[in-house]
Write a protein that holds these residues in place. Structure first.
Motif, PDB file in Angstrom:
ATOM      1  N   ALA A  93      52.629  26.671  44.588  1.00 54.38           N
ATOM      2  CA  ALA A  93      52.218  25.568  43.724  1.00 54.38           C
ATOM      3  C   ALA A  93      50.744  25.606  43.373  1.00 54.38           C
ATOM      4  O   ALA A  93      50.276  24.746  42.642  1.00 54.38           O
ATOM      5  CB  ALA A  93      52.539  24.235  44.405  1.00 54.38           C
ATOM      6  N   VAL A  94      50.006  26.578  43.886  1.00 63.36           N
ATOM      7  CA  VAL A  94      48.560  26.659  43.641  1.00 63.36           C
ATOM      8  C   VAL A  94      48.247  28.014  43.008  1.00 63.36           C
ATOM      9  O   VAL A  94      48.652  29.060  43.530  1.00 63.36           O
ATOM     10  CB  VAL A  94      47.757  26.484  44.942  1.00 63.36           C
ATOM     11  CG1 VAL A  94      46.257  26.548  44.658  1.00 63.36           C
ATOM     12  CG2 VAL A  94      48.103  25.157  45.614  1.00 63.36           C
ATOM     13  N   LEU A  95      47.534  27.988  41.891  1.00 62.55           N
ATOM     14  CA  LEU A  95      47.113  29.211  41.211  1.00 62.55           C
ATOM     15  C   LEU A  95      45.589  29.231  41.122  1.00 62.55           C
ATOM     16  O   LEU A  95      44.965  28.217  40.804  1.00 62.55           O
ATOM     17  CB  LEU A  95      47.703  29.285  39.803  1.00 62.55           C
ATOM     18  CG  LEU A  95      49.210  29.511  39.691  1.00 62.55           C
ATOM     19  CD1 LEU A  95      49.649  29.434  38.235  1.00 62.55           C
ATOM     20  CD2 LEU A  95      49.600  30.854  40.291  1.00 62.55           C
ATOM     21  N   THR A  96      45.003  30.381  41.393  1.00 61.46           N
ATOM     22  CA  THR A  96      43.566  30.574  41.273  1.00 61.46           C
ATOM     23  C   THR A  96      43.297  31.704  40.280  1.00 61.46           C
ATOM     24  O   THR A  96      44.228  32.388  39.831  1.00 61.46           O
ATOM     25  CB  THR A  96      42.948  30.941  42.632  1.00 61.46           C
ATOM     26  OG1 THR A  96      43.397  32.260  43.013  1.00 61.46           O
ATOM     27  CG2 THR A  96      43.352  29.945  43.708  1.00 61.46           C
ATOM     28  N   ALA A  97      42.021  31.900  39.952  1.00 64.26           N
ATOM     29  CA  ALA A  97      41.667  32.999  39.057  1.00 64.26           C
ATOM     30  C   ALA A  97      42.093  34.335  39.646  1.00 64.26           C
ATOM     31  O   ALA A  97      42.497  35.250  38.925  1.00 64.26           O
ATOM     32  CB  ALA A  97      40.167  32.978  38.788  1.00 64.26           C
ATOM     33  N   ALA A  98      42.027  34.457  40.978  1.00 66.45           N
ATOM     34  CA  ALA A  98      42.432  35.707  41.623  1.00 66.45           C
ATOM     35  C   ALA A  98      43.929  35.951  41.468  1.00 66.45           C
ATOM     36  O   ALA A  98      44.377  37.101  41.400  1.00 66.45           O
ATOM     37  CB  ALA A  98      42.048  35.678  43.102  1.00 66.45           C
ATOM     38  N   ASP A  99      44.737  34.887  41.414  1.00 64.63           N
ATOM     39  CA  ASP A  99      46.179  35.041  41.198  1.00 64.63           C
ATOM     40  C   ASP A  99      46.487  35.418  39.750  1.00 64.63           C
ATOM     41  O   ASP A  99      47.377  36.218  39.477  1.00 64.63           O
ATOM     42  CB  ASP A  99      46.909  33.728  41.511  1.00 64.63           C
ATOM     43  CG  ASP A  99      46.750  33.301  42.951  1.00 64.63           C
ATOM     44  OD1 ASP A  99      47.111  34.086  43.835  1.00 64.63           O
ATOM     45  OD2 ASP A  99      46.256  32.182  43.182  1.00 64.63           O
ATOM     46  N   LEU A 100      45.742  34.813  38.827  1.00 66.47           N
ATOM     47  CA  LEU A 100      46.084  34.947  37.414  1.00 66.47           C
ATOM     48  C   LEU A 100      45.626  36.262  36.816  1.00 66.47           C
ATOM     49  O   LEU A 100      46.350  36.903  36.052  1.00 66.47           O
ATOM     50  CB  LEU A 100      45.468  33.779  36.631  1.00 66.47           C
ATOM     51  CG  LEU A 100      46.014  32.406  37.020  1.00 66.47           C
ATOM     52  CD1 LEU A 100      45.176  31.314  36.394  1.00 66.47           C
ATOM     53  CD2 LEU A 100      47.465  32.283  36.596  1.00 66.47           C
ATOM     54  N   ALA A 101      44.401  36.668  37.113  1.00 68.79           N
ATOM     55  CA  ALA A 101      43.870  37.911  36.548  1.00 68.79           C
ATOM     56  C   ALA A 101      42.889  38.505  37.533  1.00 68.79           C
ATOM     57  O   ALA A 101      41.684  38.313  37.403  1.00 68.79           O
ATOM     58  CB  ALA A 101      43.191  37.636  35.209  1.00 68.79           C
ATOM     59  N   PRO A 102      43.389  39.182  38.585  1.00 64.54           N
ATOM     60  CA  PRO A 102      42.481  39.745  39.583  1.00 64.54           C
ATOM     61  C   PRO A 102      41.422  40.619  38.932  1.00 64.54           C
ATOM     62  O   PRO A 102      41.720  41.446  38.075  1.00 64.54           O
ATOM     63  CB  PRO A 102      43.411  40.565  40.482  1.00 64.54           C
ATOM     64  CG  PRO A 102      44.767  39.958  40.283  1.00 64.54           C
ATOM     65  CD  PRO A 102      44.787  39.499  38.858  1.00 64.54           C
ATOM     66  N   VAL A 103      40.199  40.406  39.355  1.00 72.54           N
ATOM     67  CA  VAL A 103      39.077  41.172  38.816  1.00 72.54           C
ATOM     68  C   VAL A 103      38.311  41.795  39.956  1.00 72.54           C
ATOM     69  O   VAL A 103      38.469  41.441  41.105  1.00 72.54           O
ATOM     70  CB  VAL A 103      38.139  40.266  37.988  1.00 72.54           C
ATOM     71  CG1 VAL A 103      38.830  39.762  36.752  1.00 72.54           C
ATOM     72  CG2 VAL A 103      37.632  39.107  38.826  1.00 72.54           C
ATOM     73  N   GLU A 104      37.471  42.718  39.624  1.00 69.46           N
ATOM     74  CA  GLU A 104      36.664  43.392  40.628  1.00 69.46           C
ATOM     75  C   GLU A 104      35.777  42.365  41.316  1.00 69.46           C
ATOM     76  O   GLU A 104      35.128  41.536  40.676  1.00 69.46           O
ATOM     77  CB  GLU A 104      35.795  44.462  39.976  1.00 69.46           C
ATOM     78  CG  GLU A 104      35.044  45.324  40.990  1.00 69.46           C
ATOM     79  CD  GLU A 104      34.280  46.438  40.309  1.00 69.46           C
ATOM     80  OE1 GLU A 104      33.514  47.127  41.002  1.00 69.46           O
ATOM     81  OE2 GLU A 104      34.451  46.610  39.093  1.00 69.46           O
ATOM     82  N   GLY A 105      35.770  42.410  42.643  1.00 69.44           N
ATOM     83  CA  GLY A 105      34.985  41.449  43.394  1.00 69.44           C
ATOM     84  C   GLY A 105      35.735  40.175  43.705  1.00 69.44           C
ATOM     85  O   GLY A 105      35.144  39.166  44.033  1.00 69.44           O
ATOM     86  N   SER A 106      37.074  40.200  43.620  1.00 71.96           N
ATOM     87  CA  SER A 106      37.857  38.989  43.857  1.00 71.96           C
ATOM     88  C   SER A 106      38.263  38.837  45.314  1.00 71.96           C
ATOM     89  O   SER A 106      39.334  38.378  45.619  1.00 71.96           O
ATOM     90  CB  SER A 106      39.114  38.996  42.986  1.00 71.96           C
ATOM     91  OG  SER A 106      39.936  40.101  43.327  1.00 71.96           O
ATOM     92  N   GLY A 107      37.404  39.228  46.218  1.00 69.61           N
ATOM     93  CA  GLY A 107      37.690  39.050  47.619  1.00 69.61           C
ATOM     94  C   GLY A 107      38.073  40.345  48.305  1.00 69.61           C
ATOM     95  O   GLY A 107      38.173  40.394  49.514  1.00 69.61           O
ATOM     96  N   GLY A 108      38.287  41.427  47.573  1.00 70.37           N
ATOM     97  CA  GLY A 108      38.616  42.701  48.189  1.00 70.37           C
ATOM     98  C   GLY A 108      40.097  42.821  48.460  1.00 70.37           C
ATOM     99  O   GLY A 108      40.827  41.841  48.559  1.00 70.37           O
ATOM    100  N   LEU A 109      40.557  44.055  48.612  1.00 73.46           N
ATOM    101  CA  LEU A 109      41.978  44.303  48.818  1.00 73.46           C
ATOM    102  C   LEU A 109      42.459  43.655  50.099  1.00 73.46           C
ATOM    103  O   LEU A 109      43.514  43.039  50.140  1.00 73.46           O
ATOM    104  CB  LEU A 109      42.239  45.818  48.848  1.00 73.46           C
ATOM    105  CG  LEU A 109      43.697  46.241  49.036  1.00 73.46           C
ATOM    106  CD1 LEU A 109      44.540  45.713  47.892  1.00 73.46           C
ATOM    107  CD2 LEU A 109      43.805  47.751  49.124  1.00 73.46           C
ATOM    108  N   ASP A 110      41.635  43.748  51.187  1.00 77.80           N
ATOM    109  CA  ASP A 110      42.063  43.191  52.456  1.00 77.80           C
ATOM    110  C   ASP A 110      42.233  41.679  52.359  1.00 77.80           C
ATOM    111  O   ASP A 110      43.213  41.113  52.817  1.00 77.80           O
ATOM    112  CB  ASP A 110      41.044  43.542  53.553  1.00 77.80           C
ATOM    113  CG  ASP A 110      41.030  45.035  53.859  1.00 77.80           C
ATOM    114  OD1 ASP A 110      42.023  45.688  53.525  1.00 77.80           O
ATOM    115  OD2 ASP A 110      40.033  45.514  54.407  1.00 77.80           O
ATOM    116  N   GLY A 111      41.252  40.998  51.742  1.00 78.52           N
ATOM    117  CA  GLY A 111      41.333  39.546  51.608  1.00 78.52           C
ATOM    118  C   GLY A 111      42.527  39.126  50.771  1.00 78.52           C
ATOM    119  O   GLY A 111      43.210  38.155  51.091  1.00 78.52           O
ATOM    120  N   THR A 112      42.798  39.849  49.706  1.00 76.98           N
ATOM    121  CA  THR A 112      43.940  39.520  48.853  1.00 76.98           C
ATOM    122  C   THR A 112      45.244  39.729  49.600  1.00 76.98           C
ATOM    123  O   THR A 112      46.174  38.924  49.495  1.00 76.98           O
ATOM    124  CB  THR A 112      43.906  40.381  47.578  1.00 76.98           C
ATOM    125  OG1 THR A 112      42.685  40.123  46.879  1.00 76.98           O
ATOM    126  CG2 THR A 112      45.079  40.045  46.674  1.00 76.98           C
TER     127      THR A 112
END
Length: 390
Positions: A79-98
């Motif tokens: 039920a929650v969407l963030t910019a990282a969910d919608l269009a992951p971009v470089e610097g969006s928390g890193g692969l491990d964080g995602t």
């Protein structure tokens, strides 16, 4: 389905627009409470604070009974969407964080389904006869006995004896010096009294009442143990014997989990998973940079389309958490104009203080959107879903 109201702390509520709300003025804890509340409702579990829902023109409280009636966990979705969910971009928390965030969100979906099956098993257990009732009763007795045994009142008894001794010595100063020790002993067993609100006599009466109640409960525990032994013996005898000459005979440890206990366990696990997913998501959002407006628009339209459901209660709301970061005013206005019509099928809750979003909601008209703020809750306000008393 729409969330019309949600409590975000002990004193504040947020009234949401049925189509698109731009929510402003929340502190970090209130924003987390709003995200987690909507996420909990989408997963079919009651949010930490009370709330009000609407589905097909009917009002429901956001409590567990009404949520079980809506059966939202048949097809739980995020039920929650963030910019990282919608269009992951470089610097969006890193692969491990995602990856950690996605694993936490998968846990929520799996546990929502697990809790739903536990609720169905509880409903079916009512028809299973005495065995299911005996199993539930045995677990209730074990918990009550364990709570009694876990309360150590010896400290309260010693502090009360010291207070009485000082009182017999008729020394006001000695009596007053025993009160802090008595307050500390009561606090140790979970009774927190404010010294400014109670006098010494009241503290003494509370301690005496506690010890009297503990003594009465000790007498109940004696009978409870006898009842528990009988229940466990009957339940163990009903267990099927394992095959093989070296098989271990059934014992209390072999008893299955009751349906009530399974619902309680899965509900608690789901609540913990929702909070954990929100924390992981917040960590990723903190490291997410701006997403180009065009990419954000197409990803948002696609994500909202995927969240449409044919569930009898309708599609669950979607919280858009800080997705407008870095966008120009004109880009925000264009994005909301394109996205707002989707709110007629999926309620949108935009958590963002972007000035252009606030202005757009103010000019879009009350039928399309609204800017909402936390407002004081009225403690005595009755639930609109309850019939008025004659």
């Amino acid at each position: 389905m729409r969330v019309l109201r949600l409590r975000v702390d002990g004193r504040r509520i947020v009234d949401l627009h049925p189509s698109l709300s731009v929510v402003t003025g929340l502190d970090a804890d209130q924003a987390a409470a709003l995200r987690r509340g909507v996420a909990a409702i989408a997963a079919g579990v009651a949010p930490p604070g009370d709330g009000l829902l609407e589905a097909h023109g009917l009002l429901f409280d956001a409590d567990q009974d009404d949520l079980d009636l809506l059966d939202l966990a048949t097809d739980p979705v995020g039920a929650v969407l963030t910019a990282a969910d919608l269009a992951p971009v470089e610097g969006s928390g890193g692969l491990d964080g995602t990856d950690v965030r996605r694993a936490a969100e998968r846990d929520v979906l799996l546990l929502a389904t697990d809790r739903r099956w536990a609720s169905r098993a509880l409903a079916a257990a009512a028809a299973d006869g005495p065995a299911a009732r005996d199993l539930a009763r045995a677990e209730q007795l074990r918990v009550a006995i364990a709570l009694h045994e876990g309360m150590d009142v010896d400290g309260v008894r010693r502090a009360l004896d010291a207070h009485r001794d000082a009182n017999r010595a008729t020394s006001r100063g000695a009596v007053a010096r025993t009160i802090p020790g008595l307050l500390a002993a009561l606090e140790h067993v979970g009774l927190h009294l404010r010294p400014a609100a109670v006098d010494g006599d009241e503290v003494r009466r509370v301690a005496e009442d506690l010890l009297d109640e503990h003594a009465r409960h000790a007498g109940w525990v004696v009978g409870a143990r006898v009842e528990l032994d009988g229940l466990e013996h009957r339940l163990v005898r009903a267990l099927p014997a394992a095959d093989g000459p070296r098989s271990t005979p059934p014992s209390v440890a072999s008893l299955p989990e009751s349906a009530e206990r399974r619902v309680e366990r899965t509900t608690t696990a789901l609540e913990v998973a929702i909070a954990n997913a929100d924390e992981r998501r917040d960590e990723v959002v903190a490291g997410t940079g701006a997403v180009p407006a065009r990419d954000l628009e197409w990803a948002l339209l696609r994500a909202l389309s995927d969240r449409r459901r044919d569930h009898p209660a309708g599609s669950v709301p979607v919280v858009l958490d800080r997705v407008l970061r870095g966008l120009a005013d004109a880009e925000v206005e264009q994005l909301l104009e394109r996205v707002e019509p989707l709110g007629r099928g999926v309620q949108l809750v935009l958590l963002d203080d972007h000035p252009a979003a606030i202005r757009w909601a103010g000019t879009a008209g009350p039928a399309r959107a609204a800017t909402v703020h936390p407002t004081p809750a009225r403690p005595a306000e009755p639930s609109p879903t309850m019939p008025a008393e004659p």
